[in-house]
Design a protein around this motif. Structure first.
Motif, short mmCIF file in Angstrom:
data_model
loop_
_atom_site.label_atom_id
_atom_site.label_comp_id
_atom_site.label_asym_id
_atom_site.label_seq_id
_atom_site.Cartn_x
_atom_site.Cartn_y
_atom_site.Cartn_z
N ARG A 82 0.78 -1.23 0.00
CA ARG A 82 0.00 0.00 0.00
C ARG A 82 0.82 1.30 0.00
N VAL A 83 2.01 1.30 0.59
CA VAL A 83 2.78 2.54 0.70
C VAL A 83 4.03 2.45 -0.18
N ASP A 84 4.73 3.56 -0.27
CA ASP A 84 5.98 3.62 -1.04
C ASP A 84 7.01 2.67 -0.40
N ARG A 85 7.42 1.67 -1.15
CA ARG A 85 8.35 0.68 -0.60
C ARG A 85 9.72 1.28 -0.30
N GLN A 86 10.08 2.36 -0.97
CA GLN A 86 11.35 3.00 -0.69
C GLN A 86 11.36 3.62 0.71
N LYS A 87 10.27 4.28 1.07
CA LYS A 87 10.17 4.84 2.42
C LYS A 87 10.16 3.74 3.47
N LEU A 191 17.92 1.28 -2.33
CA LEU A 191 17.18 2.49 -2.66
C LEU A 191 17.47 2.96 -4.08
N VAL A 192 18.74 2.88 -4.49
CA VAL A 192 19.12 3.33 -5.82
C VAL A 192 18.64 2.36 -6.90
N MET A 193 18.92 1.09 -6.73
CA MET A 193 18.64 0.11 -7.78
C MET A 193 17.15 -0.19 -7.96
N LEU A 194 16.40 -0.13 -6.88
CA LEU A 194 14.97 -0.47 -6.96
C LEU A 194 14.09 0.75 -7.20
N ALA A 195 14.69 1.92 -7.29
CA ALA A 195 13.90 3.15 -7.48
C ALA A 195 13.00 3.09 -8.72
N PRO A 196 13.49 2.67 -9.91
CA PRO A 196 12.59 2.61 -11.09
C PRO A 196 11.41 1.66 -10.89
N ARG A 202 4.24 2.39 -7.92
CA ARG A 202 3.38 3.49 -7.48
C ARG A 202 2.41 3.90 -8.60
N ALA A 203 2.90 3.91 -9.84
CA ALA A 203 2.04 4.28 -10.96
C ALA A 203 0.95 3.25 -11.17
N THR A 204 1.28 1.97 -11.02
CA THR A 204 0.29 0.91 -11.17
C THR A 204 -0.80 1.03 -10.11
N ARG A 205 -0.40 1.32 -8.90
CA ARG A 205 -1.38 1.48 -7.82
C ARG A 205 -2.26 2.70 -8.06
N ALA A 206 -1.66 3.79 -8.54
CA ALA A 206 -2.44 5.00 -8.80
C ALA A 206 -3.47 4.75 -9.90
#
Length: 410
Positions: A82-87, A191-196, A202-206
């Motif tokens: 549900r939330v941003d996995r990076q955070k 954080l760097v490698m999984l950012a894309p 996030r776009a899919t969820r939106a």
């Protein structure tokens, strides 16, 4: 229970190599949760010798993160969907580093216990994320191969941290706790490698929310989780008696050097690597139930051999046998379960499976304590080894009964 076929549209391109490395390192952090300080247990016991019940508490200090994970992994899985996995990764890494390194400064047992509890919350996040990303980014046979490699990465990480922890424990029992700070550079790489991929998720969820598909109507496979989760709990509850009790068994056999203890315990994970790496290949010929049965039988045989050992050589042989059984077992749980889980609920599934694993780890010293009182250390290894052999035989009989109509197992 056969796995549903994966639609061609669901098969994504293979991730870049550094993405694979990032996910593997996130998974490898899991093994650091408890095993890192195994070599410090005798020194820790001596430092807190005046504390009542320190024999049992020493084992609980090792596995206390598992209790926190039991209570937080479900939440971490829910958040991962549900939330941003990076955070979530940032929060998990900070909890991991702060709680894991607490042994460097904790002066009292309550302080040390609190730090271990905080570490558990961090591990719940990192393991759930590693499992969820592994299920999201690899599909079908590629997922089986990746989960096997992930299991090998965890084993390799276990070798590194146990040897490093053992070496640092020779300087002081607190030294091993500094190993937990490795989480910080590993998390930074993630954080760097999984950012894309996080942006794409996030776009899919939106899009799903905009189209009114935010709430999934797909049923969660609770029946399959009841089976897999129960096996995972039993596996860890019995298996994790080895790192919690083996240092004391080795002391009983005359081994007191902490680095040597760490090296002997590292053979357990070393032996698991070939089986984990070959998991994708094994699944071409045998089904998941067969792997479950063989794994329990081999781990049980290894513990029986350890129980009969009169010296270091016997213990090493037993750990090699047990490790060979452990290797294909870990990726088998994840691959089998995730093959039945809807894509929108993989975070939840990862959290639940994490809960089952670590509930078993936390239960390990509680299972072993009465057995040690009744049968001694060697008798405990023998009893639990025989229990695993019986369980493996029972699963094997179930496999044979299922395979009577056909020669193939799903």
């Amino acid at each position: 229970m056969s796995q549903p076929p994966i639609p061609a549209a669901a098969i994504a391109p293979m991730p870049r190599p550094m993405v694979t490395v990032a996910v593997l390192l996130l998974a490898a952090m899991t093994i650091m949760a408890n095993a890192t300080i195994a070599s410090s247990l005798p020194g820790m016991k001596a430092h807190f010798a005046d504390v009542a019940g320190i024999d049992t508490l020493t084992g609980l200090i090792l596995t206390l993160p598992s209790l926190t994970i039991v209570f937080t992994a479900g939440l971490a899985g829910w958040l991962a969907d549900r939330v941003d996995r990076q955070k979530l990764l940032v929060a998990a890494a900070l909890l991991y580093a702060i709680g894991g390194s607490s042994g460097l400064w904790a002066e009292t047992l309550p302080q040390l216990l609190f730090g271990r509890a905080v570490l558990g919350a961090g591990v719940a996040g990192t393991m759930t994320l590693a499992m969820a990303w592994g299920a999201d980014l690899w599909q079908g046979p590629a997922r089986a191969r990746m989960m096997g490699i992930q299991g090998a990465a965890m084993s390799f990480g276990g070798i590194v941290v146990m040897l490093l922890g053992g070496a640092l424990a020779t300087l002081h029992w607190r030294g091993a706790f500094s190993v937990y700070l490795l989480v910080l550079p590993i998390a930074a790489l993630g954080l760097v490698m999984l950012a894309p991929h996080a942006r794409q998720l996030r776009a899919t969820r939106a899009t799903a929310r905009a189209e009114g598909r935010a709430k999934t109507t797909e049923a969660f496979p609770w029946a399959i989780f009841a089976f897999v989760g129960s096996l995972a709990f039993v596996f860890m509850a019995i298996f994790y008696v080895m790192p919690t009790r083996m240092p004391f068994l080795l002391e009983q056999l005359g081994v007191s050097n902490t680095f040597l203890i760490g090296a002997i315990m590292a053979t357990l994970t070393l032996a698991s690597m070939p089986g984990a790496l070959s998991y994708g290949w094994l699944r071409r010929f045998v089904g998941p139930m067969t792997i479950f049965a063989a794994s329990f039988a081999l781990m049980g045989l290894g513990m029986v051999v350890i129980s009969q050992a009169g010296g270091v050589a016997g213990v090493v042989i037993g750990t090699l046998i047990a490790g060979a059984g452990m290797g294909p077992s870990m990726p088998n749980y994840t691959t089998y379960f995730m093959g039945h889980v809807p894509a929108s609920q993989r975070g939840r599934a990862s959290g639940l499976l994490t809960t089952a694993f670590f509930a078993g780890q936390f239960a390990a010293p509680l299972v072993a304590a009465p057995l040690v009182v009744a049968f001694g250390l060697q008798g405990t290894f023998e009893a639990l080894g025989l229990a695993q052999i019986v369980l493996g035989a029972g699963l094997g009989v179930a496999v044979l009964n299922r395979r009577r109509p056909t020669a193939a197992e799903a």
